[in-house]
Scaffold this motif. Structure first.
Motif, short mmCIF file in Angstrom:
data_model
loop_
_atom_site.label_atom_id
_atom_site.label_comp_id
_atom_site.label_asym_id
_atom_site.label_seq_id
_atom_site.Cartn_x
_atom_site.Cartn_y
_atom_site.Cartn_z
N PRO A 194 14.70 80.99 84.18
CA PRO A 194 14.54 79.57 84.56
C PRO A 194 15.61 79.12 85.54
N GLU A 195 16.87 79.62 85.38
CA GLU A 195 17.94 79.22 86.29
C GLU A 195 17.63 79.70 87.71
N LYS A 206 14.95 77.45 89.18
CA LYS A 206 15.50 76.14 89.56
C LYS A 206 16.33 76.25 90.84
N LYS A 258 15.62 74.32 94.45
CA LYS A 258 16.61 73.52 95.20
C LYS A 258 16.80 74.05 96.61
#
Length: 465
Positions: free
Chosen positions: A363-364, A367, A371
């Motif tokens: 998930p990191e 994300k 961005k």
């Protein structure tokens, strides 16, 4: 001690002067509570003085207009009615006679009221000025309370009447600004042929946006509308601001030209426009026309890159692909290209950086990739506004729009009160913004004096020494 105040009214003719006693004060002893006038006494004194002066002025005007200017025949009176006129010193009920015209000179002319003809508006300019200026600086409820506290008003002010005054004067102010802008453009066009043009007094104009809650939409996501705020940057003095509701402005180029002309910038002088690159602000800038250079604020670029760098540092070290140090080095390389005004190499570096990330790894990672894509889209949309920031910085030219962000807080947030969730209709907010910016620019009083020259004051208005 007894102190009596009298008003002596002397007509221009040979009639004897009339003396009217308007106040009588008694004082016993001397202490801090009895020294001079009390506030309530001063308010009562001003109210009585106002009524006495108005009665004398109306009587003189009626006597002067009750005679036919052609043959000198006295005009017959059809009847009387009361005319209500509001002033900062109280509401006045004025006797207004209706007169027949002269039967010999103007037989078919209708009856007329000389007082109503002299007073087409029912509110004095100074009361309009006070109501609207206070309403531009604070809420309508506080405006009512403050004016009742300091003025000798014998009637109850209503927030709805102040709101109507804001709407009327806001429309008039905007119409006058547009007219003045066209006139100044014509004057500037006629004086373009100069040997050495004077330097522009404005270094840059910053553009930013703010959101207001739309009345009648509750807490819906679409219940907002955007306000565009601009401010000029000057070397020697503070800049001026302007604001408008974005969706109500159909001719942004004319508004910007009018604002620049009021700031002393001629049509052939280029201007630097600074903005954060938001969608609405970018579209608003496109409507200003080809007036100069459009610069994307470096602070917003740096903040987005810093946020992305912090996310890379928080990326798990065991993830597949390049290490965090390699990703940060590639990000710094893109930043260097942007600092020197090279958006295309910077976009290529960022895109290659995205190819090294795997959204399915964690998930990191997903994300971080999201961005990064936001930054690429942001830079690609504003690539024509990316300049050589290093060169501008070395030459002392502005590269950040922090000065206009403070203007958004001053113009929008402090009056439209986001924390209290105040809701506004776009048209009324637009009119109030015109008044508020004129008041913050210290230009509103000059507009009132231009509309009503008798309010400006002169030798005949000054008190005797």
């Amino acid at each position: 001690m007894r102190i009596t105040l009298q008003v002596v009214v002397q007509d221009e003719g040979e009639m004897p002067a009339t003396v009217t006693e308007i106040a009588q004060f008694e004082r016993d002893g001397l202490d801090v509570g009895s020294l001079g006038l009390h506030l309530e006494e001063a308010k009562s004194l001003l109210g009585r003085l106002q009524r006495t002066m108005v009665a004398a002025q109306v009587a003189e005007a009626v006597a002067r207009t009750s005679i036919c200017p052609t043959c000198g025949t006295p005009l017959a009176c059809k009847g009387h009615h009361r005319l209500i006129f509001r002033t900062p010193f109280g509401r006045l009920s004025i006797d207004s006679p209706r007169l027949y015209p002269c039967r010999q000179c103007m037989a078919n002319a209708p009856t007329f009221s000389p007082v109503a003809r002299c007073l087409p508006e029912r509110v004095s300019p100074e009361l309009q000025y006070l109501e609207v200026k206070f309403a531009a600086l604070m809420s309508y409820g506080l405006t009512v309370n403050v004016l009742h506290e300091i003025l000798p008003l014998d009637h109850v002010l209503a927030a709805s009447s102040i709101r109507r005054q804001v709407t009327a004067l806001g429309r008039r102010l905007e119409a006058d600004q547009a007219t003045d802008g066209r006139q100044q453009e014509e004057i500037a066009a006629g004086s373009r042929l100069q040997d050495i043009p004077e330097p522009s007094p404005v270094r840059a104009v910053g553009i930013d946006g703010g959101y207001l809650r739309l009345a009648g939409h509750g807490r819906r996501q679409d219940g907002w509308f955007e306000v565009i705020v601009g401010k000029s940057m000057r070397d020697q003095e503070a800049g001026h601001t302007f604001a408008y509701v974005h969706k109500l402005e159909h001719r942004p180029a004319d508004r910007m030209s009018s604002f620049l002309l009021r700031e002393g910038v001629q049509p052939d002088q280029p201007v630097t426009f600074l903005s954060d690159g938001g969608d609405t602000v970018r579209f608003a800038q496109l409507g200003f026309g080809d007036r100069g250079e459009y610069v994307l604020d470096w602070f917003h670029i740096a903040m987005r890159i810093q946020n992305l760098e912090q996310m890379i540092k928080g990326r798990p070290a065991h993830c597949d692909g390049p290490s965090n140090a390699v990703l940060i080095k590639a990000l710094h390389g893109a930043t260097c290209h942007l600092w020197h005004g090279c958006p295309y190499p910077a976009l290529r570096r960022l895109e290659s950086l995205g190819w090294d990330l795997d959204a399915e790894a964690s998930p990191e990672e997903a994300k971080l990739l999201g961005k990064l894509e936001e930054l690429i889209i942001y830079l690609d949309n504003n690539r024509h506004c990316i300049v050589n920031y290093g060169d501008r910085y070395r030459h002392g030219e502005p590269i950040a729009s922090g000065f206009v962000e403070s203007a958004v807080n001053q113009v929008v947030s402090k009056r439209f009160v986001k924390r209290q969730q105040m809701a506004w209709r776009p048209r009324h907010a637009h009119n109030l913004l015109q008044i508020r910016t004129a008041a913050l620019n210290d230009q509103f009083r000059s507009n009132i004096e231009r509309w009503y020259p008798s309010v400006a004051g002169g030798e005949r208005h000054r008190l005797a020494a």
